[in-house]
Design a protein around this motif. Structure first.
Motif, PDB file in Angstrom:
ATOM      1  N   ALA A 251      15.337  41.029 -56.096  1.00 57.29           N
ATOM      2  CA  ALA A 251      16.036  40.439 -57.245  1.00 57.29           C
ATOM      3  C   ALA A 251      17.285  41.230 -57.619  1.00 57.29           C
ATOM      4  N   LYS A 252      17.409  42.458 -57.088  1.00 56.93           N
ATOM      5  CA  LYS A 252      18.527  43.356 -57.416  1.00 56.93           C
ATOM      6  C   LYS A 252      18.622  43.587 -58.929  1.00 56.93           C
ATOM      7  N   SER A 253      17.467  43.657 -59.570  1.00 58.95           N
ATOM      8  CA  SER A 253      17.428  43.846 -61.018  1.00 58.95           C
ATOM      9  C   SER A 253      16.125  44.523 -61.409  1.00 58.95           C
ATOM     10  N   SER A 254      16.242  45.678 -62.057  1.00 60.04           N
ATOM     11  CA  SER A 254      15.043  46.354 -62.551  1.00 60.04           C
ATOM     12  C   SER A 254      14.435  45.589 -63.717  1.00 60.04           C
ATOM     13  N   ALA A 255      15.262  44.888 -64.495  1.00 59.56           N
ATOM     14  CA  ALA A 255      14.742  44.100 -65.614  1.00 59.56           C
ATOM     15  C   ALA A 255      13.857  42.956 -65.125  1.00 59.56           C
ATOM     16  N   ALA A 256      14.224  42.342 -64.002  1.00 54.30           N
ATOM     17  CA  ALA A 256      13.427  41.231 -63.462  1.00 54.30           C
ATOM     18  C   ALA A 256      12.049  41.691 -63.017  1.00 54.30           C
ATOM     19  N   ALA A 257      11.931  42.973 -62.656  1.00 58.40           N
ATOM     20  CA  ALA A 257      10.655  43.504 -62.171  1.00 58.40           C
ATOM     21  C   ALA A 257       9.748  43.991 -63.299  1.00 58.40           C
ATOM     22  N   LEU A 258      10.219  43.937 -64.551  1.00 59.82           N
ATOM     23  CA  LEU A 258       9.463  44.508 -65.659  1.00 59.82           C
ATOM     24  C   LEU A 258       8.054  43.929 -65.811  1.00 59.82           C
ATOM     25  N   PRO A 259       7.851  42.589 -65.792  1.00 57.68           N
ATOM     26  CA  PRO A 259       6.480  42.070 -65.948  1.00 57.68           C
ATOM     27  C   PRO A 259       5.541  42.579 -64.858  1.00 57.68           C
ATOM     28  N   TYR A 260       6.038  42.644 -63.631  1.00 53.75           N
ATOM     29  CA  TYR A 260       5.219  43.124 -62.516  1.00 53.75           C
ATOM     30  C   TYR A 260       4.940  44.617 -62.657  1.00 53.75           C
ATOM     31  N   ALA A 261       5.926  45.356 -63.165  1.00 54.12           N
ATOM     32  CA  ALA A 261       5.745  46.798 -63.346  1.00 54.12           C
ATOM     33  C   ALA A 261       4.665  47.089 -64.392  1.00 54.12           C
ATOM     34  N   VAL A 262       4.701  46.370 -65.508  1.00 54.65           N
ATOM     35  CA  VAL A 262       3.710  46.580 -66.566  1.00 54.65           C
ATOM     36  C   VAL A 262       2.312  46.216 -66.054  1.00 54.65           C
ATOM     37  N   GLU A 263       2.203  45.089 -65.374  1.00 56.55           N
ATOM     38  CA  GLU A 263       0.901  44.648 -64.862  1.00 56.55           C
ATOM     39  C   GLU A 263       0.351  45.636 -63.833  1.00 56.55           C
ATOM     40  N   SER A 264       1.194  46.085 -62.914  1.00 57.26           N
ATOM     41  CA  SER A 264       0.750  47.025 -61.880  1.00 57.26           C
ATOM     42  C   SER A 264       0.355  48.359 -62.496  1.00 57.26           C
ATOM     43  N   ALA A 265       1.126  48.813 -63.484  1.00 53.25           N
ATOM     44  CA  ALA A 265       0.835  50.104 -64.121  1.00 53.25           C
ATOM     45  C   ALA A 265      -0.508  50.058 -64.847  1.00 53.25           C
ATOM     46  N   GLU A 266      -0.783  48.956 -65.549  1.00 51.36           N
ATOM     47  CA  GLU A 266      -2.019  48.855 -66.324  1.00 51.36           C
ATOM     48  C   GLU A 266      -3.237  48.580 -65.440  1.00 51.36           C
ATOM     49  N   LYS A 267      -3.124  47.580 -64.566  1.00 52.96           N
ATOM     50  CA  LYS A 267      -4.290  47.095 -63.835  1.00 52.96           C
ATOM     51  C   LYS A 267      -4.578  47.878 -62.560  1.00 52.96           C
ATOM     52  N   THR A 268      -3.567  48.442 -61.941  1.00 55.76           N
ATOM     53  CA  THR A 268      -3.774  49.121 -60.663  1.00 55.76           C
ATOM     54  C   THR A 268      -3.637  50.632 -60.774  1.00 55.76           C
ATOM     55  N   LEU A 269      -2.617  51.082 -61.492  1.00 49.22           N
ATOM     56  CA  LEU A 269      -2.391  52.520 -61.607  1.00 49.22           C
ATOM     57  C   LEU A 269      -3.262  53.161 -62.677  1.00 49.22           C
ATOM     58  N   GLY A 270      -3.745  52.355 -63.620  1.00 53.11           N
ATOM     59  CA  GLY A 270      -4.619  52.890 -64.661  1.00 53.11           C
ATOM     60  C   GLY A 270      -3.902  53.535 -65.829  1.00 53.11           C
ATOM     61  N   VAL A 271      -2.647  53.165 -66.044  1.00 47.48           N
ATOM     62  CA  VAL A 271      -1.897  53.686 -67.189  1.00 47.48           C
ATOM     63  C   VAL A 271      -2.368  52.976 -68.451  1.00 47.48           C
ATOM     64  N   GLN A 272      -2.516  53.732 -69.548  1.00 47.10           N
ATOM     65  CA  GLN A 272      -2.932  53.145 -70.811  1.00 47.10           C
ATOM     66  C   GLN A 272      -1.930  52.076 -71.253  1.00 47.10           C
ATOM     67  N   SER A 273      -2.438  50.996 -71.835  1.00 47.50           N
ATOM     68  CA  SER A 273      -1.600  49.846 -72.182  1.00 47.50           C
ATOM     69  C   SER A 273      -0.442  50.233 -73.098  1.00 47.50           C
ATOM     70  N   LYS A 274      -0.738  51.024 -74.132  1.00 49.73           N
ATOM     71  CA  LYS A 274       0.320  51.339 -75.091  1.00 49.73           C
ATOM     72  C   LYS A 274       1.403  52.217 -74.460  1.00 49.73           C
ATOM     73  N   VAL A 275       1.023  52.980 -73.441  1.00 50.81           N
ATOM     74  CA  VAL A 275       2.031  53.773 -72.719  1.00 50.81           C
ATOM     75  C   VAL A 275       2.861  52.875 -71.815  1.00 50.81           C
ATOM     76  N   ALA A 276       2.201  52.038 -71.019  1.00 46.87           N
ATOM     77  CA  ALA A 276       2.905  51.168 -70.074  1.00 46.87           C
ATOM     78  C   ALA A 276       3.833  50.200 -70.794  1.00 46.87           C
ATOM     79  N   ARG A 277       3.352  49.625 -71.899  1.00 46.63           N
ATOM     80  CA  ARG A 277       4.137  48.608 -72.593  1.00 46.63           C
ATOM     81  C   ARG A 277       5.258  49.189 -73.442  1.00 46.63           C
ATOM     82  N   PHE A 278       5.213  50.482 -73.669  1.00 48.95           N
ATOM     83  CA  PHE A 278       6.329  51.144 -74.352  1.00 48.95           C
ATOM     84  C   PHE A 278       7.264  51.808 -73.347  1.00 48.95           C
ATOM     85  N   SER A 279       6.695  52.560 -72.419  1.00 45.33           N
ATOM     86  CA  SER A 279       7.502  53.372 -71.512  1.00 45.33           C
ATOM     87  C   SER A 279       8.329  52.530 -70.545  1.00 45.33           C
ATOM     88  N   LEU A 280       7.713  51.533 -69.921  1.00 43.56           N
ATOM     89  CA  LEU A 280       8.432  50.777 -68.887  1.00 43.56           C
ATOM     90  C   LEU A 280       9.607  49.967 -69.442  1.00 43.56           C
TER      91      LEU A 280
END
Length: 411
Positions: A251-280
């Motif tokens: 997509a040549k856009s980091s913003a376009a990847a945001l939903p996938y980044a949050v989902e991967s961080a929470e569900k696969t990487l095990g990052v706490q939701s409040k961290v993933a949804r704020f940090s990313l």
């Protein structure tokens, strides 16, 4: 594809060397440069203020935001430092001696002091009509710091205003970019017409090598070292975030990847939701490692290719300038390229060579977007690791985190 066709047409007409076409190219290139100069400093100013004025102020936000910004600043400065080291080592601009200081120490000291004093403008509008890039950066940082300290009712109004102004400037930029194929033809036509030897092509190849190496070192060495230092596995982190990295690349856009980044961080990487949804989301806005490297290398390369020399202080100051610009950049396609052109236009540097770089930037932009999301993922994972003990004390146990990491190991 249109830009490639325009470039090939420019090569053909430049080779034919027709006087009428050369004159038309001069007019088109001059108009395009004027339009870029028109939006150059407003882009820098409103990008920074709209980004930084949106920072939160609640205690929890300060704690998370402080951690995110700490890693963002460190990794971005390191990316720019690596870029400068590679630039000086590879020297893509040819034989220009970038580290030649003036012979008289007194003159050097005086010029350095004058340079530092010139950063602070004597009026708010002065840096805009004198094209003082450092002055604009100083004003943007000062105004942003003031807005952050205001009450929420004033802060939200000002943030909304500057965010809307930045959106309007980007709309103007989009309209100007519609003329890009015509500008590419004009610049390539003039470039081929003026080309006397193959040296510039060799320099361009070295420039591209410099950009690619800076990104590879940042993504493959520096960021994994940070993860290792925090006791995290770089390989497992990349595996977990791979869907987001893939989307960012194509997509040549980091913003376009945001939903996938949050989902991967929470569900696969095990990052706490409040961290993933704020940090990313915050990282998508301010954490642009690859952009800092691109801006530094590109501005120095185009400037020196046009005969501009830099003192040691000016060279190292570009580490800070490129880092600040990258932090204020939006996660949109061609964001780094537009900021580089804004700096060069504000400095009065001819932009012909920058347009020659444009066809190659399509691939660079894809790589940089993926690396920016990879950096966002690393920062988020490190923030989560730092705050995990506090979360355990707050009742947010580590069982979920450990469970997700185990899942990644067995994927």
């Amino acid at each position: 594809m249109i830009l490639l066709i325009a470039g090939l047409l420019g090569v053909l007409t430049g080779w034919l060397d027709l006087n009428e076409l050369n004159q038309a190219s001069q007019v088109v290139s001059e108009l395009f440069i004027r339009m870029l100069k028109l939006i150059s400093l407003p882009i820098i100013f409103f990008a920074l203020v709209s980004t930084l004025s949106g920072m939160g102020e609640a205690s929890d936000v300060k704690r998370l935001g402080g951690q995110v910004l700490k890693y963002t600043v460190i990794t971005t400065l390191l990316a720019a430092t690596v870029a400068l080291a590679l630039y000086l080592l590879i020297a893509p601009a040819g034989s220009v001696n970038t580290l030649t200081a003036p012979p008289e120490l007194s003159e050097t000291s005086a010029s350095y002091w004058s340079y530092l004093v010139g950063v602070i403008p004597s009026s708010f509008v002065e840096p805009f009509y004198t094209h003082n890039v450092m002055g604009v950066l100083f004003l943007a940082l000062l105004l942003s710091a003031a807005i952050i300290t205001l009450e929420n009712k004033h802060k939200s109004v000002l943030h909304s205003f500057f965010d809307s102004m930045f959106a309007a400037i980007m709309k103007m930029t989009g309209l100007i970019l519609k003329l890009m194929p015509l500008a590419v033809w004009a610049f390539v036509n003039l470039f081929i017409h003026d080309l006397q030897n193959q040296k510039i092509l060799q320099d361009l190849a070295l420039y591209l090598l410099c950009v690619l190496l800076a990104n590879i070192i940042q993504a493959g060495l520096i960021l994994p070292m940070f993860l290792k230092f925090k006791g995290l596995s770089p390989w497992q982190t990349m595996k977990a975030m791979w869907p987001a990295l893939t989307v960012a690349f194509f997509a040549k856009s980091s913003a376009a990847a945001l939903p996938y980044a949050v989902e991967s961080a929470e569900k696969t990487l095990g990052v706490q939701s409040k961290v993933a949804r704020f940090s990313l989301p915050l990282c998508i806005t301010v954490n642009m490692n690859a952009c800092a490297a691109f801006i530094l290398i590109t501005v120095l390369f185009v400037s020196q290719s046009n005969g501009v020399t830099f003192s040691p202080l000016e060279l190292f100051s570009w580490i800070l300038i490129a880092s600040i610009a990258a932090i204020g950049n939006a996660g949109v396609p061609m964001g780094c390229y537009m900021l580089s052109s804004a700096f060069l236009a504000a400095m009065g540097i001819p932009l012909q060579l920058l347009v020659i770089i444009l066809p190659f930037y399509a691939l660079i932009d894809m790589l940089e977007s993926a690396i920016n999301v990879w950096s966002d993922s690393c920062v988020t994972a490190m923030v989560n690791a730092d705050l995990l003990p506090d979360m355990i004390l707050d009742g947010e146990g580590s069982d979920r985190h450990n469970e997700k990491i185990t899942q990644v190991d067995h994927h």
